[in-house]
Design a protein around this motif. Structure first.
Motif, PDB file in Angstrom:
ATOM      1  N   LEU A   1       1.046  -1.178   0.540  1.00 32.02           N
ATOM      2  CA  LEU A   1      -0.023   0.006  -0.245  1.00 32.02           C
ATOM      3  C   LEU A   1       1.103   0.958  -0.091  1.00 32.02           C
ATOM      4  O   LEU A   1       2.186   1.250   0.068  1.00 32.02           O
ATOM      5  CB  LEU A   1      -0.693   0.007   1.343  1.00 32.02           C
ATOM      6  N   PRO A   2       0.482   1.856  -0.215  1.00 29.63           N
ATOM      7  CA  PRO A   2       1.193   3.552  -0.363  1.00 29.63           C
ATOM      8  C   PRO A   2       1.607   3.791   0.795  1.00 29.63           C
ATOM      9  O   PRO A   2       1.466   3.608   2.139  1.00 29.63           O
ATOM     10  CB  PRO A   2       0.376   4.447  -0.936  1.00 29.63           C
ATOM     11  N   GLY A   3       2.671   4.128   0.339  1.00 33.04           N
ATOM     12  CA  GLY A   3       3.711   5.393   1.805  1.00 33.04           C
ATOM     13  C   GLY A   3       4.812   3.697   2.499  1.00 33.04           C
ATOM     14  O   GLY A   3       4.614   3.503   3.469  1.00 33.04           O
ATOM     15  N   GLU A   4       3.714   2.210   2.106  1.00 34.37           N
ATOM     16  CA  GLU A   4       4.786   0.530   3.016  1.00 34.37           C
ATOM     17  C   GLU A   4       5.853   1.143   2.112  1.00 34.37           C
ATOM     18  O   GLU A   4       6.529   1.455   0.938  1.00 34.37           O
ATOM     19  CB  GLU A   4       3.757   0.144   2.746  1.00 34.37           C
ATOM     20  N   VAL A   5       6.825  -0.067   3.321  1.00 37.38           N
ATOM     21  CA  VAL A   5       8.148  -0.461   3.229  1.00 37.38           C
ATOM     22  C   VAL A   5       7.522  -2.398   3.655  1.00 37.38           C
ATOM     23  O   VAL A   5       7.933  -2.386   3.798  1.00 37.38           O
ATOM     24  CB  VAL A   5       9.409  -0.023   3.578  1.00 37.38           C
ATOM     25  N   ALA A   6       8.633  -3.472   2.502  1.00 36.08           N
ATOM     26  CA  ALA A   6       8.639  -4.484   2.668  1.00 36.08           C
ATOM     27  C   ALA A   6       9.876  -4.559   2.899  1.00 36.08           C
ATOM     28  O   ALA A   6      10.936  -4.282   1.911  1.00 36.08           O
ATOM     29  CB  ALA A   6       8.720  -5.120   1.774  1.00 36.08           C
ATOM     30  N   PRO A   7      10.464  -4.839   3.994  1.00 35.94           N
ATOM     31  CA  PRO A   7      12.096  -4.557   3.976  1.00 35.94           C
ATOM     32  C   PRO A   7      12.675  -5.957   3.841  1.00 35.94           C
ATOM     33  O   PRO A   7      12.870  -6.454   3.266  1.00 35.94           O
ATOM     34  CB  PRO A   7      11.865  -4.690   6.068  1.00 35.94           C
ATOM     35  N   SER A   8      13.864  -5.110   3.489  1.00 34.66           N
ATOM     36  CA  SER A   8      15.402  -5.070   3.034  1.00 34.66           C
ATOM     37  C   SER A   8      15.537  -6.682   3.122  1.00 34.66           C
ATOM     38  O   SER A   8      15.649  -6.857   4.691  1.00 34.66           O
ATOM     39  CB  SER A   8      16.367  -5.040   2.323  1.00 34.66           C
ATOM     40  N   HIS A   9      16.097  -7.703   2.535  1.00 37.00           N
ATOM     41  CA  HIS A   9      16.828  -9.524   3.060  1.00 37.00           C
ATOM     42  C   HIS A   9      16.409  -9.958   1.506  1.00 37.00           C
ATOM     43  O   HIS A   9      16.887  -9.520   0.764  1.00 37.00           O
ATOM     44  CB  HIS A   9      15.253  -9.963   3.696  1.00 37.00           C
ATOM     45  N   ARG A  10      17.585 -10.969   2.316  1.00 33.27           N
ATOM     46  CA  ARG A  10      17.729 -12.608   1.076  1.00 33.27           C
ATOM     47  C   ARG A  10      17.956 -13.564   1.428  1.00 33.27           C
ATOM     48  O   ARG A  10      17.739 -13.273   2.185  1.00 33.27           O
ATOM     49  CB  ARG A  10      19.177 -11.660   1.127  1.00 33.27           C
ATOM     50  N   HIS A  11      17.730 -14.714   0.596  1.00 34.88           N
ATOM     51  CA  HIS A  11      17.411 -15.840   0.695  1.00 34.88           C
ATOM     52  C   HIS A  11      17.792 -16.476  -0.494  1.00 34.88           C
ATOM     53  O   HIS A  11      18.501 -15.563  -1.877  1.00 34.88           O
ATOM     54  CB  HIS A  11      15.953 -15.953   1.050  1.00 34.88           C
ATOM     55  N   THR A  12      17.976 -18.391  -0.222  1.00 35.81           N
ATOM     56  CA  THR A  12      18.775 -19.078  -1.200  1.00 35.81           C
ATOM     57  C   THR A  12      17.585 -18.722  -2.382  1.00 35.81           C
ATOM     58  O   THR A  12      18.201 -19.206  -3.805  1.00 35.81           O
ATOM     59  CB  THR A  12      19.180 -19.489  -0.553  1.00 35.81           C
ATOM     60  N   GLN A  13      16.377 -18.586  -2.475  1.00 39.31           N
ATOM     61  CA  GLN A  13      15.082 -19.468  -3.263  1.00 39.31           C
ATOM     62  C   GLN A  13      15.248 -17.745  -4.302  1.00 39.31           C
ATOM     63  O   GLN A  13      15.393 -16.847  -4.057  1.00 39.31           O
ATOM     64  CB  GLN A  13      13.700 -18.840  -2.218  1.00 39.31           C
ATOM     65  N   SER A  14      15.165 -18.602  -4.904  1.00 37.45           N
ATOM     66  CA  SER A  14      15.516 -17.518  -6.485  1.00 37.45           C
ATOM     67  C   SER A  14      13.292 -16.959  -6.725  1.00 37.45           C
ATOM     68  O   SER A  14      12.750 -17.849  -6.168  1.00 37.45           O
ATOM     69  CB  SER A  14      15.138 -17.657  -7.847  1.00 37.45           C
TER      70      SER A  14
ATOM     71  N   TRP B   1      20.413 -15.009  -3.272  1.00 35.63           N
ATOM     72  CA  TRP B   1      21.015 -14.764  -2.254  1.00 35.63           C
ATOM     73  C   TRP B   1      21.342 -13.143  -2.621  1.00 35.63           C
ATOM     74  O   TRP B   1      22.491 -12.787  -2.254  1.00 35.63           O
ATOM     75  CB  TRP B   1      22.666 -15.111  -2.458  1.00 35.63           C
ATOM     76  N   THR B   2      20.430 -12.213  -3.758  1.00 36.78           N
ATOM     77  CA  THR B   2      20.727 -10.800  -3.666  1.00 36.78           C
ATOM     78  C   THR B   2      19.629  -9.902  -2.610  1.00 36.78           C
ATOM     79  O   THR B   2      18.578 -10.261  -2.491  1.00 36.78           O
ATOM     80  CB  THR B   2      19.776 -10.608  -4.767  1.00 36.78           C
ATOM     81  N   TRP B   3      20.554  -8.689  -1.987  1.00 34.63           N
ATOM     82  CA  TRP B   3      18.860  -7.793  -1.451  1.00 34.63           C
ATOM     83  C   TRP B   3      18.225  -7.132  -2.288  1.00 34.63           C
ATOM     84  O   TRP B   3      18.129  -7.170  -3.300  1.00 34.63           O
ATOM     85  CB  TRP B   3      20.099  -6.650  -1.102  1.00 34.63           C
ATOM     86  N   HIS B   4      17.040  -7.351  -1.496  1.00 31.95           N
ATOM     87  CA  HIS B   4      16.135  -7.187  -2.134  1.00 31.95           C
ATOM     88  C   HIS B   4      14.803  -6.441  -1.676  1.00 31.95           C
ATOM     89  O   HIS B   4      14.740  -7.042  -0.283  1.00 31.95           O
ATOM     90  CB  HIS B   4      14.734  -8.256  -3.538  1.00 31.95           C
ATOM     91  N   ASP B   5      14.114  -5.455  -1.789  1.00 29.29           N
ATOM     92  CA  ASP B   5      13.227  -4.515  -1.121  1.00 29.29           C
ATOM     93  C   ASP B   5      12.040  -4.329  -1.458  1.00 29.29           C
ATOM     94  O   ASP B   5      12.343  -4.318  -2.854  1.00 29.29           O
ATOM     95  CB  ASP B   5      13.383  -3.534   0.069  1.00 29.29           C
ATOM     96  N   HIS B   6      10.729  -3.670  -1.224  1.00 26.30           N
ATOM     97  CA  HIS B   6       9.998  -3.373  -2.461  1.00 26.30           C
ATOM     98  C   HIS B   6       9.087  -1.958  -0.982  1.00 26.30           C
ATOM     99  O   HIS B   6       8.930  -1.730   0.127  1.00 26.30           O
ATOM    100  CB  HIS B   6       8.693  -4.342  -2.171  1.00 26.30           C
ATOM    101  N   GLY B   7       8.990  -1.179  -2.439  1.00 28.11           N
ATOM    102  CA  GLY B   7       8.527  -0.235  -1.579  1.00 28.11           C
ATOM    103  C   GLY B   7       7.015   0.588  -2.448  1.00 28.11           C
ATOM    104  O   GLY B   7       6.873   0.274  -3.667  1.00 28.11           O
ATOM    105  N   HIS B   8       6.437   1.475  -1.560  1.00 28.72           N
ATOM    106  CA  HIS B   8       5.613   2.745  -2.727  1.00 28.72           C
ATOM    107  C   HIS B   8       5.391   3.772  -2.163  1.00 28.72           C
ATOM    108  O   HIS B   8       5.137   3.885  -1.048  1.00 28.72           O
ATOM    109  CB  HIS B   8       3.924   1.570  -2.223  1.00 28.72           C
ATOM    110  N   GLU B   9       5.212   4.408  -3.130  1.00 27.18           N
ATOM    111  CA  GLU B   9       5.664   6.056  -2.522  1.00 27.18           C
ATOM    112  C   GLU B   9       4.209   6.682  -3.670  1.00 27.18           C
ATOM    113  O   GLU B   9       4.339   7.789  -3.873  1.00 27.18           O
ATOM    114  CB  GLU B   9       6.918   6.586  -3.404  1.00 27.18           C
ATOM    115  N   ALA B  10       3.420   6.037  -4.040  1.00 28.25           N
ATOM    116  CA  ALA B  10       2.262   6.679  -5.340  1.00 28.25           C
ATOM    117  C   ALA B  10       1.408   6.432  -4.951  1.00 28.25           C
ATOM    118  O   ALA B  10       1.172   6.593  -3.587  1.00 28.25           O
ATOM    119  CB  ALA B  10       2.982   5.933  -6.828  1.00 28.25           C
TER     120      ALA B  10
END
Length: 351
Positions: free
Chosen positions: A98-111, A144-153
């Motif tokens: 949702l707008p204004g949210e961040v799904a925090p950064s993490h990494r894992h073996t799974q693609s 195993w790459t750092w990734h996060d999601h965010g929403h600024e719209a």
């Protein structure tokens, strides 16, 4: 009543005596272990988006993206409830931000793959580079790459998550790590990866930044759809698939991910496809248009009329047939790269 045959008595006594030693006879289970054809426990399943969406929105009220880490409703195969699996090797879910949210950064073996289902303006960041989400875009978060999601719209954004979680679990090879901060620092401008690798060119001194995974982590829908439209106009239509392409790793010409294959196809108006079956089970997301899928296994037949944002799964070695009176576009993913790497992939196109 006849007495048990002495041989049968000998066998049963043998089984009882060796059981405490963790031994069991192969001949009692051989036909189940090595069947005459693939015999999956999975069943066809269909998720109508209009039915699923209200639950996603309620989840948005019940828990934040940060609390949940990933606010996802898992698409569970009805025959695999409780296993977080859509097939025996693949996971699928619908994620809401949702707008204004961040799904925090993490990494894992799974693609993981993200296929955008609804809304625009959210982003995914992968190892310091962001890409903005638009409906129909295919986005990768490599192993195993750092990734996060965010929403600024504005407005909710929903995407299909596809991961190899059950496969990694089978191999007992899964690791995960949380980042020290919610959002990773942006170190490259948006579109940098596509500029380097997305124009039939590559850096002279380049290596593979994500190992066996494509160096392009965002495949825009507009470009992919344009390719399908041009092929529909200028090439013969395949009697089983319509016009179907697979996404590729530009460095190798192979699959975008080592464990998951991804596809986009267009069924022209009036398409009435022939049946096919394959050993890799596949998950479908309807991008646009309407149609029907008929899935059969033995005497059992399931039939679903689908529309935009609906999802369905075709299990291994189930015969499927697609049709569309007005035309449609379908995204799909499967574990075909693993089948092909192991030399066990099989497909039949039925006349």
């Amino acid at each position: 009543m006849n007495a048990p045959h002495p041989t049968a008595q000998l066998r049963q006594q043998l089984y009882r005596d060796m059981d405490p030693h963790n031994l069991t006879p192969l001949w009692e289970v051989l036909h189940a272990l090595v069947p005459p054809q693939p015999r999956t426990p999975c069943v066809p399943a269909f998720w109508k988006y209009d039915d699923v969406r209200p639950f996603l929105m309620r989840a948005g009220e019940a828990i934040t993206a940060e609390e949940a880490v990933r606010r996802v409703l898992i698409l569970e195969n009805p025959a695999l409830r409780g296993q977080s699996a859509v097939t025996q090797s693949l996971y699928a879910g619908l994620q809401l931000i949702l707008p204004g949210e961040v799904a925090p950064s993490h990494r894992h073996t799974q693609s993981a793959l993200r296929f955008i289902v609804e809304g625009s303006g959210a982003y995914t960041a992968v190892d310091g580079e962001r890409t903005t989400m638009h409906p129909g875009d295919f986005i990768i978060t490599p192993s195993w790459t750092w990734h996060d999601h965010g929403h600024e719209a504005q407005g909710p954004v929903v995407w299909l998550d596809g991961l190899d979680i059950p496969m990694i679990r089978f191999f007992d090879a899964g690791f995960a790590q949380n980042d020290a901060s919610k959002s990773q620092k942006v170190t490259r401008g948006e579109g940098t990866s596509f500029a380097r690798y997305g124009h039939n060119m590559a850096p002279v001194t380049s290596d593979a930044p994500y190992g066996k995974t494509s160096p392009i982590f965002s495949y825009p829908y507009a470009r992919s759809r344009e390719a399908l439209e041009q092929l529909e106009r200028n090439t013969p239509i395949d009697a089983w698939d319509g016009v179907k392409l697979r996404y590729v790793n530009p460095l190798t010409g192979g699959w975008t991910m080592p464990t998951i294959g991804t596809f986009l196809q267009k069924l022209p108006a009036g398409f009435d496809g022939k049946g096919w079956r394959q050993t890799d089970g596949a998950v479908y997301s309807v991008v646009e248009g309407e149609g029907e899928v008929v899935i059969t296994s033995g005497e059992t037949e399931t039939r679903h009329a689908f529309g935009p944002r609906d999802h369905f799964v075709v299990p291994s070695w189930h015969t499927a047939r697609l049709s569309s009176s007005k035309g449609c576009v379908l995204f799909s993913f499967s574990d075909r790269p693993v089948h092909q790497a192991l030399g066990i992939h099989n497909e039949e196109r039925l006349s």
